[in-house]
Write an enzyme that holds these catalytic residues in place. Structure first.
Site, PDB file in Angstrom:
ATOM      1  N   ASP A   2      60.811 -48.822  -1.766  1.00 56.25           N
ATOM      2  CA  ASP A   2      59.895 -47.697  -1.655  1.00 56.25           C
ATOM      3  C   ASP A   2      60.623 -46.370  -1.897  1.00 56.25           C
ATOM      4  O   ASP A   2      61.732 -46.168  -1.405  1.00 56.25           O
ATOM      5  CB  ASP A   2      59.320 -47.730  -0.226  1.00 56.25           C
ATOM      6  CG  ASP A   2      58.122 -46.836  -0.049  1.00 56.25           C
ATOM      7  OD1 ASP A   2      57.117 -47.032  -0.752  1.00 56.25           O
ATOM      8  OD2 ASP A   2      58.178 -45.929   0.818  1.00 56.25           O
ATOM      9  N   GLU A  37      60.913 -48.004  -6.688  1.00 53.33           N
ATOM     10  CA  GLU A  37      59.758 -47.137  -6.970  1.00 53.33           C
ATOM     11  C   GLU A  37      60.289 -45.736  -7.255  1.00 53.33           C
ATOM     12  O   GLU A  37      60.782 -45.053  -6.356  1.00 53.33           O
ATOM     13  CB  GLU A  37      58.810 -47.093  -5.771  1.00 53.33           C
ATOM     14  CG  GLU A  37      57.539 -46.317  -6.112  1.00 53.33           C
ATOM     15  CD  GLU A  37      56.852 -45.656  -4.915  1.00 53.33           C
ATOM     16  OE1 GLU A  37      55.703 -45.239  -5.085  1.00 53.33           O
ATOM     17  OE2 GLU A  37      57.452 -45.548  -3.837  1.00 53.33           O
TER      18      GLU A  37
HETATM   19  C1  GLC Z   1      55.308 -45.157  -1.578  1.00 51.51           C
HETATM   20  C2  GLC Z   1      54.244 -46.196  -1.357  1.00 51.51           C
HETATM   21  C3  GLC Z   1      53.041 -45.528  -0.773  1.00 51.51           C
HETATM   22  C4  GLC Z   1      53.428 -44.929   0.566  1.00 51.51           C
HETATM   23  C5  GLC Z   1      54.624 -44.007   0.413  1.00 51.51           C
HETATM   24  C6  GLC Z   1      55.241 -43.685   1.739  1.00 51.51           C
HETATM   25  O1  GLC Z   1      54.936 -44.225  -2.512  1.00 51.51           O
HETATM   26  O2  GLC Z   1      53.971 -46.857  -2.551  1.00 51.51           O
HETATM   27  O3  GLC Z   1      51.962 -46.402  -0.631  1.00 51.51           O
HETATM   28  O4  GLC Z   1      52.354 -44.230   1.100  1.00 51.51           O
HETATM   29  O5  GLC Z   1      55.646 -44.575  -0.360  1.00 51.51           O
HETATM   30  O6  GLC Z   1      55.956 -44.798   2.214  1.00 51.51           O
END
Ligand code: GLC
Length: 533
Positions: free
Chosen positions: A206, A269
Site C-alpha cells: 500500500d 502501489e
Molecule cells: C491505498 C489504498 C486505499 C486506502 C489508502 C490508505 O491507496 O488502495 O484503498 O484508502 O491506501 O491506506
C-alpha cells in the site's frame, strides 16, 4: 533485447493477478460482508478464469474505518473475515488449484487502535512514541505545516494530552508510522516473514511511495493547476511527502526479506510518472520492487493515440530499466473501467489489458463487466467520499459493490435474509456469473478466451511488443513476437468501420464480436481482433 521464452518467466511475469476485495466477494457467515470462507468456496471459479494469483485486499484485525487499510494487528485476521485457520484453509485450497496467494501489506500507517499507537499516546516518554511522526505546533500555535490528508483536511491531528500533532496522510485514525526508526523497520519487516511462513507468495504494498517524509517538515508549494471541484489534497504539490529518497532504502529492506524466502514478489502501489515509477524496480544488480504498479491506463483518456503513445513510452522505458511491465484497468480505488471507457469499448479495453507485454492485474467482477453502482450519499460508507461531499466522484463505494454470482436475492453474494454492506447493482439479474456461464457469447467467456489465448500463444506472454502503423487515428495495432510466432492485436477505439491495409493478413484467433472474420476483413466498430501471422 530478446525476451526469455515464456517458460523461463517467473510466475508473476507469466500470470495474471486477480484482485479480490474481501468484503465484497462472497459472504459465507451471513452478516452481509464477505469473508475468507466465502473466498475459499469461490476459488475454483477464480482458477477457472485462467489467472495465476489472487491478491486479497486487507484481511487483518481492523476497526474498518478505511475498510481494512487501517490495521490494528498485522498478524491476525479480523473476526469479520474469519480466523487464521480459515486463512490456512484458503491457502491450501489455492495450492490445490495451482493459485498463488498475495496479501495487502500496509506499512505506511497503522490504525489508531493499534497497540503501538495506544502506547505512543500515553506520552512523550512512551517507548513507542517515536514509532509515529510527531511535531510541535507551529510557532504561535496551530498546525505544524500545510501538509494535507489524501481524504481532505490537514494531515495533522492534535493530541491534546501531549500538546503535539501526529501525522496521518489518510484519516486521523490512520497515523503514519515513522520508518526512519529502525524498530519500526524491524517490526514491519517481521510482518512479511510471518505471512510468508504461512505460505503467502507475495504482497501488494500500500502507498509504497509515501513511506518517507522530508525531515525539515517544510510547507509544500501550492499547485497552480488546482481548481474548485478537484480534491483538496491536490491543492498542494507533494514534494516533501511523496517519493522521497529514503523510501528506496525501505523498499530495499522489504526486497531483502522477500529474497530470504525465494520466488516471492512484491508489487507497489505507486502513482507516479514512468521515469520515477521505474526507479522503484531498481537495477538488475540491485533489484527493488518486482513490479511498481503502472496505473497509467486508468489515468489516461481512452483515446487510441494517447494510449499507444503511452504504451510505446512505457514499454521502451521498461526495457531500458530491465523492469518487467505491468498493466491495470481497475482496482478498489478507481471507478469501474467499463463505466469509464463506455460499454461499447469494454472488450477493446479488456483485450488490450490481456495482450500487452507485461503482467495484467484484474479487479474482481471486471471479467463479467460489472459497472459502477451509484450509491446515494445517505448510503455512502467510504470515508474518502464522506469527508469530501463536494467532490461526488471521491467515493469509492461504486466500485466496491458485491460480486454478482447469480440472479437469486443478494446475487448469491450473501444469504437472502442478509443486508449486503453496499447495495447491489440493479442489473445483477442479468449481469452475473451464472447467466454468463450459460451464454457462450458472454463477457465471462470472452475473458476466458483471452486467457486461453495467452496460454496457447506464448508470444502473448513473453513476446516483444511492436506497434504497427494502422493508418487510422482510432485504431491501435501492435504485434507480439517470439521466435517464429507473431500475433497481432487490432483495436478499434472508434465507432467506424476501418479497412486494415498493411496490418492485415494471417488467421483470426479471436474477435470481440464473437465471430471469426477473415484476418484482413475491415475492422468493425469497437472491434478487438487478435490475429496470428
Ligand atoms: C491505498 C489504498 C486505499 C486506502 C489508502 C490508505 O491507496 O488502495 O484503498 O484508502 O491506501 O491506506
Amino acid at each position: 533485447m530478446t525476451q526469455p521464452p515464456s517458460g523461463e518467466l517467473k510466475w508473476w511475469q507469466r500470470g495474471i493477478i486477480y484482485q479480490i476485495y474481501p468484503r465484497s466477494f462472497q459472504d459465507a457467515s451471513g452478516d452481509g460482508v464477505g469473508d475468507l470462507r466465502g473466498i475459499t468456496r469461490r476459488l475454483p471459479y477464480v482458477a477457472s478464469l485462467g489467472v495465476e494469483a489472487v491478491w486479497l485486499s486487507p484481511i487483518f484485525t481492523s476497526p474498518m474505518r478505511d475498510f481494512g487499510y487501517d490495521v490494528a494487528d498485522y498478524v491476525d485476521i479480523d473476526p469479520l473475515f474469519g480466523t487464521l485457520e480459515d486463512f490456512d484453509a484458503l491457502v491450501s485450497e489455492a495450492r490445490r488449484l495451482g493459485l498463488k496467494v498475495m496479501l495487502d501489506y500496509v506499512p505506511n500507517h497503522t490504525s489508531s487502535d493499534h497497540a503501538w499507537f495506544r502506547d505512543a499516546l500515553t506520552g512523550r516518554g512512551s517507548a513507542k512514541r517515536d514509532w509515529y511522526v510527531w511535531r510541535d505546533p507551529a510557532p504561535g500555535g496551530g498546525l505544524p505545516n500545510n501538509w494535507k490528508s489524501h481524504f481532505g483536511g490537514p494531515a495533522w491531528t492534535l493530541d491534546e494530552a501531549s500538546g503535539q500533532y501526529y501525522l496521518h496522510q489518510f484519516l486521523p485514525s490512520q497515523p503514519d508510522l515513522n520508518w526512519a526508526n529502525p524498530e519500526v523497520q524491524t517490526a514491519l519487516l517481521d510482518v512479511l516473514r510471518f505471512w510468508m511462513r504461512r505460505g503467502v507468495d507475495g504482497f501488494r504494498v500500500d502507498v509504497l511511495n509515501l513511506l518517507a517524509e522530508d525531515e525539515r517538515f517544510l510547507d509544500e508549494p501550492l499547485n497552480p493547476e488546482w481548481r474548485p471541484g478537484m480534491i483538496e489534497y491536490n491543492q498542494t504539490l507533494h514534494v516533501y511527502t511523496n517519493d522521497q529518497p529514503a523510501t528506496l532504502d525501505y523498499v530495499r529492506m522489504m526486497r531483502g526479506v522477500l529474497d530470504e524466502f525465494g520466488d516471492r514478489m512484491m508489487v507497489g502501489e505507486i502513482y507516479l510518472p514512468v521515469e520515477r515509477l521505474l526507479r522503484y524496480s531498481g537495477t538488475p544488480q540491485q533489484p527493488l520492487a518486482h513490479l511498481p504498479f503502472n496505473f497509467h491506463l486508468i489515468l489516461l483518456p481512452w483515446d487510441a493515440g494517447q494510449v499507444r503513445a503511452f504504451v510505446d513510452e512505457y514499454d521502451a522505458a521498461c526495457r531500458e530499466a530491465h523492469s518487467w511491465p505491468n498493466w491495470v484497468l481497475g482496482n478498489h480505488d478507481q471507478h469501474r473501467f467499463k463505466t469509464r471507457v463506455g460499454a461499447p469499448q469494454y472488450r477493446v479495453a479488456q483485450t488490450l489489458l490481456l495482450t500487452l507485454r507485461g503482467t495484467p492485474t484484474v479487479y474482481y467482477g471486471d471479467e463479467i463487466g460489472m459497472e459502477n453502482v451509484p450509491v446515494p450519499f445517505d448510503q455512502m460508507v467510504d470515508p474518502a467520499g464522506l469527508q469530501q461531499p463536494d467532490v461526488p466522484s471521491a467515493s469509492r463505494d461504486p466500485e466496491r459493490t458485491p460480486m454478482q454470482w447469480d440472479a437469486s436475492p443478494n446475487a448469491g453474494f450473501a444469504p437472502a435474509d442478509a443486508t449486503p454492506w453496499l447495495p447491489l447493482a440493479q442489473d445483477f439479474a442479468r449481469v452475473n456469473v451464472q447467466a454468463q456461464e450459460a451464454d457462450p457469447d458472454s463477457d465471462l467467456h470472452y475473458f476466458r478466451a483471452l486467457t486461453r489465448l495467452r496460454r496457447e500463444h506464448p508470444a502473448l506472454v513473453g513476446g516483444d511488443y511492436r506497434p504497427h502503423e494502422s493508418g487510422h487515428p482510432n485504431v491501435f495495432a501492435f504485434g507480439r513476437t517470439q521466435g517464429e510466432e507473431q500475433v497481432t492485436v487490432l483495436l478499434n477505439f472508434g465507432a467506424e468501420t476501418r479497412e486494415l491495409g498493411e496490418t492485415a493478413g494471417g488467421e483470426t484467433l479471436l474477435s470481440s464480436l464473437g465471430d471469426r472474420p477473415a484476418a484482413d476483413a475491415p475492422l468493425r466498430p469497437h472491434e478487438a481482433r487478435v490475429v496470428r501471422r
